[in-house]
Design an enzyme around this catalytic site. Structure first.
Site, PDB file in Angstrom:
ATOM      1  N   ASN A  14       0.847  -1.187   0.000  1.00 53.02           N
ATOM      2  CA  ASN A  14       0.000   0.000   0.000  1.00 53.02           C
ATOM      3  C   ASN A  14       0.889   1.246   0.000  1.00 53.02           C
ATOM      4  O   ASN A  14       2.118   1.144  -0.021  1.00 53.02           O
ATOM      5  CB  ASN A  14      -0.978  -0.008   1.179  1.00 53.02           C
ATOM      6  CG  ASN A  14      -0.264  -0.089   2.513  1.00 53.02           C
ATOM      7  OD1 ASN A  14       0.533   0.773   2.865  1.00 53.02           O
ATOM      8  ND2 ASN A  14      -0.544  -1.153   3.273  1.00 53.02           N
ATOM      9  N   HIS A  15       0.271   2.412   0.038  1.00 54.72           N
ATOM     10  CA  HIS A  15       1.002   3.668  -0.146  1.00 54.72           C
ATOM     11  C   HIS A  15       1.558   4.255   1.149  1.00 54.72           C
ATOM     12  O   HIS A  15       2.066   5.381   1.144  1.00 54.72           O
ATOM     13  CB  HIS A  15       0.092   4.707  -0.818  1.00 54.72           C
ATOM     14  CG  HIS A  15      -0.330   4.335  -2.207  1.00 54.72           C
ATOM     15  ND1 HIS A  15       0.578   4.186  -3.234  1.00 54.72           N
ATOM     16  CD2 HIS A  15      -1.552   4.076  -2.738  1.00 54.72           C
ATOM     17  CE1 HIS A  15      -0.067   3.861  -4.345  1.00 54.72           C
ATOM     18  NE2 HIS A  15      -1.361   3.771  -4.062  1.00 54.72           N
TER      19      HIS A  15
END
Length: 203
Positions: A14-15
């Site tokens: 994920n970011h």
């Protein structure tokens, strides 16, 4: 974040940058706390004599590390963006590209926060909630379901909050559902606010 392997070269992630967690660790250490910073893959750096960095990759590794140090902890703050799912089967060799579609079956990862809530004795347990809708209601539900003392709510609806930014906007909710909202600030300043709220809770 955590990285959940698909094959030897690919992963689900994920970011999350880790900025918020690292700032919280520094804010606590600056007040004299001995901190065990369990971090997924991150480019963030930390150089503080009171911070012991423990590097992990997967949700399973993070689960094991959290339980290793939890028993001796006074306060546990869980701000990592742990994957909710991982590939059920990890390929031992790189998956070759084909013209046909590829289906990857996922299975749930262990719920670290809930497991620590179940194991809680005298620790103060602080969770994070990153929500996109029904933010406060969902955060309050997590407090009950995961046996938390405090939850730090982020909303992706708030400009300047969330992943990979230098700022954040939070609402702190306690086990009695008291809410305290803060303005948009640098993550360094937000970390100080979070630590101060925890100190208020334990003092």
């Amino acid at each position: 974040p955590t990285y959940e392997a698909i094959d030897p070269v690919r992963f689900i992630g994920n970011h999350s940058s880790g900025k918020m967690g690292f700032e919280i660790a520094k804010a606590a250490a600056n007040l004299g706390a001995e901190v065990f910073l369990i971090s997924g893959p991150s480019h963030q750096k930390v150089n503080h004599s009171f911070i012991h960095r423990v590097d992990v990759k997967s949700a399973e590794e993070m689960y094991n590390a959290c339980h290793k140090y939890y028993g001796e902890a006074d306060i546990a703050i869980l701000s990592a963006a742990v994957a909710d799912y991982r590939p059920k089967n990890v390929a031992t060799q790189k998956i070759k590209k084909k013209d046909s579609s590829l289906v990857i079956e996922l299975e749930p990862t262990k719920d670290i926060l809930k497991s620590l809530g179940e194991a809680k004795k005298n620790q103060l347990l602080v969770g994070f909630a990153l929500e996109t809708e029904n933010e406060v209601e969902n955060a309050k539900g997590k407090i009950v379901k995961k046996n938390l003392d405090l939850i730090i709510l982020n909303s992706l609806q708030d400009k300047g909050a969330g992943f990979a930014t230098d700022t954040n906007k939070i609402t702190v909710i306690d086990a009695e559902f008291n809410e305290k909202s803060f303005e948009l600030k640098s993550k360094k300043a937000v970390a100080v606010d979070i630590i101060n709220e925890i100190i208020n809770k334990v003092s």
